[in-house]
Design a protein around this motif. Structure first.
Motif, PDB file in Angstrom:
ATOM      1  N   UNK A   1       0.841  -1.197   0.000  1.00  0.00           N
ATOM      2  CA  UNK A   1       0.000   0.000   0.000  1.00  0.00           C
ATOM      3  C   UNK A   1       0.883   1.257   0.000  1.00  0.00           C
ATOM      4  N   UNK A   2       1.955   1.220   0.797  1.00  0.00           N
ATOM      5  CA  UNK A   2       2.893   2.344   0.838  1.00  0.00           C
ATOM      6  C   UNK A   2       3.486   2.581  -0.552  1.00  0.00           C
ATOM      7  N   UNK A   3       3.888   1.484  -1.203  1.00  0.00           N
ATOM      8  CA  UNK A   3       4.457   1.603  -2.548  1.00  0.00           C
ATOM      9  C   UNK A   3       3.459   2.222  -3.523  1.00  0.00           C
ATOM     10  N   UNK A   4       2.189   1.844  -3.380  1.00  0.00           N
ATOM     11  CA  UNK A   4       1.209   2.388  -4.327  1.00  0.00           C
ATOM     12  C   UNK A   4       1.005   3.887  -4.088  1.00  0.00           C
ATOM     13  N   UNK A   5       1.103   4.301  -2.835  1.00  0.00           N
ATOM     14  CA  UNK A   5       1.026   5.751  -2.575  1.00  0.00           C
ATOM     15  C   UNK A   5       2.193   6.478  -3.233  1.00  0.00           C
ATOM     16  N   UNK A   6       3.372   5.875  -3.136  1.00  0.00           N
ATOM     17  CA  UNK A   6       4.537   6.509  -3.770  1.00  0.00           C
ATOM     18  C   UNK A   6       4.279   6.710  -5.263  1.00  0.00           C
ATOM     19  N   UNK A   7       3.781   5.653  -5.908  1.00  0.00           N
ATOM     20  CA  UNK A   7       3.522   5.746  -7.351  1.00  0.00           C
ATOM     21  C   UNK A   7       2.496   6.824  -7.666  1.00  0.00           C
ATOM     22  N   UNK A   8       1.406   6.830  -6.888  1.00  0.00           N
ATOM     23  CA  UNK A   8       0.344   7.801  -7.176  1.00  0.00           C
ATOM     24  C   UNK A   8       0.810   9.239  -6.975  1.00  0.00           C
ATOM     25  N   UNK A   9       1.584   9.453  -5.924  1.00  0.00           N
ATOM     26  CA  UNK A   9       2.086  10.818  -5.681  1.00  0.00           C
ATOM     27  C   UNK A   9       3.054  11.211  -6.786  1.00  0.00           C
ATOM     28  N   UNK A  10       3.888  10.261  -7.172  1.00  0.00           N
ATOM     29  CA  UNK A  10       4.850  10.549  -8.242  1.00  0.00           C
ATOM     30  C   UNK A  10       4.118  10.905  -9.544  1.00  0.00           C
ATOM     31  N   UNK A  11       3.076  10.138  -9.868  1.00  0.00           N
ATOM     32  CA  UNK A  11       2.305  10.442 -11.082  1.00  0.00           C
ATOM     33  C   UNK A  11       1.739  11.862 -11.028  1.00  0.00           C
ATOM     34  N   UNK A  12       1.229  12.218  -9.865  1.00  0.00           N
ATOM     35  CA  UNK A  12       0.638  13.549  -9.719  1.00  0.00           C
ATOM     36  C   UNK A  12       1.716  14.633  -9.876  1.00  0.00           C
ATOM     37  N   UNK A  13       2.878  14.384  -9.300  1.00  0.00           N
ATOM     38  CA  UNK A  13       3.988  15.351  -9.434  1.00  0.00           C
ATOM     39  C   UNK A  13       4.375  15.506 -10.909  1.00  0.00           C
ATOM     40  N   UNK A  14       4.479  14.379 -11.610  1.00  0.00           N
ATOM     41  CA  UNK A  14       4.850  14.448 -13.035  1.00  0.00           C
ATOM     42  C   UNK A  14       3.781  15.228 -13.804  1.00  0.00           C
ATOM     43  N   UNK A  15       2.523  14.945 -13.480  1.00  0.00           N
ATOM     44  CA  UNK A  15       1.429  15.657 -14.152  1.00  0.00           C
ATOM     45  C   UNK A  15       1.549  17.164 -13.918  1.00  0.00           C
TER      46      UNK A  15
END
Lengths: 215, 252
Positions: A51-65
């Motif tokens: 779950x922690x890893x998925x948060x990292x991915x989602x936050x990273x996607x948002x930052x890239x966006x």
């Protein structure tokens, strides 16, 4: 445009706070699992890491966006960049908690060679450091960051003590060699957790002050 | 040795009649650097640019106070306008080639300054079209009208025309505002190449463009320079709240 950027930044920020609390909770649980030799709890720590890893991915996607579409500058740029860095450190802290949980499972229900004293002490400081560094990021409290980072020395010192003590035990208790090695690894993981907390403090300092600091 | 600064400006104030368009401007422009001027419409950045080659002289009731020193020479007191314009070239927002051939556009300046020899003019035209990264596209139609070129090509022709009189400084007033992204990229690459030989001062509405091409950036607001620093610093860690508010889109 500004509203959109603010909304998305807020969204990323909220996700980061959830990620932080999950990470904190997972170290706490990993240590509880060790102290109580609770293997079910260790499994839970391992599951939570995904779950922690998925948060990292989602936050990273948002930052890239945000970088791709909003051309952030000034404090927005620093905030996004800092967030991007902090989630890597948080993810690594998560991994170290998972490592500890794996080691707890290896030790299993085997009787411990000695009562755990310094490892919980070390964990307590590391956990407080993670907690403080996250608060420091939230409040932008620079004084707190300097205090927090100083505690890394305490953790390092405890780790050295644990190391010496376990090596000494190792020589006379060969039948416990796997467990001694496991406990050493736990110490090492805790030491790394404190290092990542230090990184987060330094990153948060950059976000607030716009300048890097080697604290 | 050449000094580090190509232009030094001391207490520059400019009035259009009663209206003060520039207030207490103090700035040093570095040689062989790209300096970007940013700020909201009406902040004075284009007015400031035009003080550097005295284009404001054309506007009635303009009063300029203070010193604009180009390589040690006060351009409002110690130099004639023709010499100044030769040393300080300008490229405008809308490409404005002369309605004549490509060749004549580039040869125009040198001719006006007395170059008559055809072989020399040929060389000047070729060299400067090459510097402006246009030569390969136009070498077979130099005698054709410049008006037949695309917008991006016209703008590069205007740059070649500006270069042909061997200026030290090139002023650019939103030179890519009317160009598509590909033509814009070509001009930006050209600017990056040209700074080896020239000092470039560019007004741009695009903060991304300022970030991409400039070494130094000055932020103008209501006729004043609020902040002037290295571009990276200005866009990542501005020191003034007004700059931060502007670059993060909180006003302007």
């Amino acid at each position: 445009m500004r509203n959109l950027l603010d909304d998305k930044l807020e969204e990323a920020h909220e996700m980061l706070l959830i990620m932080c609390s999950l990470v904190e909770e997972n170290i706490n649980m990993a240590m509880k699992a060790l102290i109580n030799q609770d293997l079910d709890l260790a499994d839970k720590v391992i599951d939570n890491d995904e779950l922690i890893d998925s948060y990292e991915e989602n936050i990273e996607d948002l930052c890239i966006e945000l970088i791709a579409t909003q051309n952030p500058l000034g404090s927005d740029l620093r905030k996004i960049f800092t967030m991007q860095k902090i989630i890597s450190d948080l993810e690594r802290i998560g991994d170290h908690s998972e490592n500890i949980a794996e080691i707890v499972k290896l030790i299993g229900e085997q009787e411990l060679i000695k009562p755990l004293i310094d490892i919980p002490k070390m964990a307590k400081i590391a956990i407080e450091m993670v907690h403080d560094c996250i608060n420091m990021y939230i409040d932008g409290n620079i004084e707190l960051s300097i205090e927090t980072i100083k505690r890394d020395d305490e953790v390092d010192k405890l780790y050295e003590e644990i190391y010496s003590e376990l090596i000494e035990l190792f020589n006379d208790n060969k039948e416990y060699k796997d467990q001694i090695f496991s406990l050493l690894l736990i110490g090492m993981n805790l030491e790394r957790i404190a290092d990542h907390a230090t990184n987060i403090c330094e990153r948060a300092y950059y976000m607030v002050e716009g300048e890097r600091v080697e604290l | 040795m050449e000094s580090r600064n190509v232009i030094e400006i001391d207490n520059l104030n400019l009035f259009y009649g009663d209206f003060q368009a520039l207030e207490d401007i103090n700035i040093e422009i570095e040689r062989n650097k790209v300096t970007a001027l940013i700020g909201p419409s009406g902040c004075g950045k284009s007015t400031f640019l035009r003080t550097l080659n005295r284009m404001n002289d054309l506007i009635e009731n303009t009063i300029v106070k203070g010193d604009v020193i180009l390589d040690g020479v006060d351009i409002y007191k110690e130099i004639n306008l023709l010499d100044l314009r030769k040393r300080v070239g300008m490229v405008f927002q809308k490409p404005n080639p002369f309605p004549m051939s490509i060749y004549e556009n580039v040869a125009y300046g040198p001719k006006a300054h007395g170059v008559k020899n055809k072989a020399i003019l040929d060389k000047i035209v070729e060299e400067n079209l090459k510097k402006a990264a246009l030569w390969d596209e136009v070498k077979n139609r130099l005698d054709k009208s410049a008006m037949g070129l695309s917008g991006g090509q016209q703008q590069r022709l205007c740059i070649a025309r500006a270069l042909a009189v061997e200026p030290e400084i090139i002023l650019m007033d939103e030179p890519t505002a009317s160009l598509d992204p590909i033509a814009t990229l070509k001009i930006e690459e050209l600017i990056n190449e040209l700074k080896k030989k020239y000092s470039i001062i560019i007004v741009t509405h695009s903060m991304q463009q300022a970030g991409r091409i400039s070494d130094k950036t000055a932020f103008f607001l209501m006729g004043e320079i609020i902040e002037y620093s290295d571009t990276t610093k200005l866009f990542s860690n501005p020191q003034k709240k007004k700059t931060e508010d502007y670059i993060t889109g909180r006003f302007g």
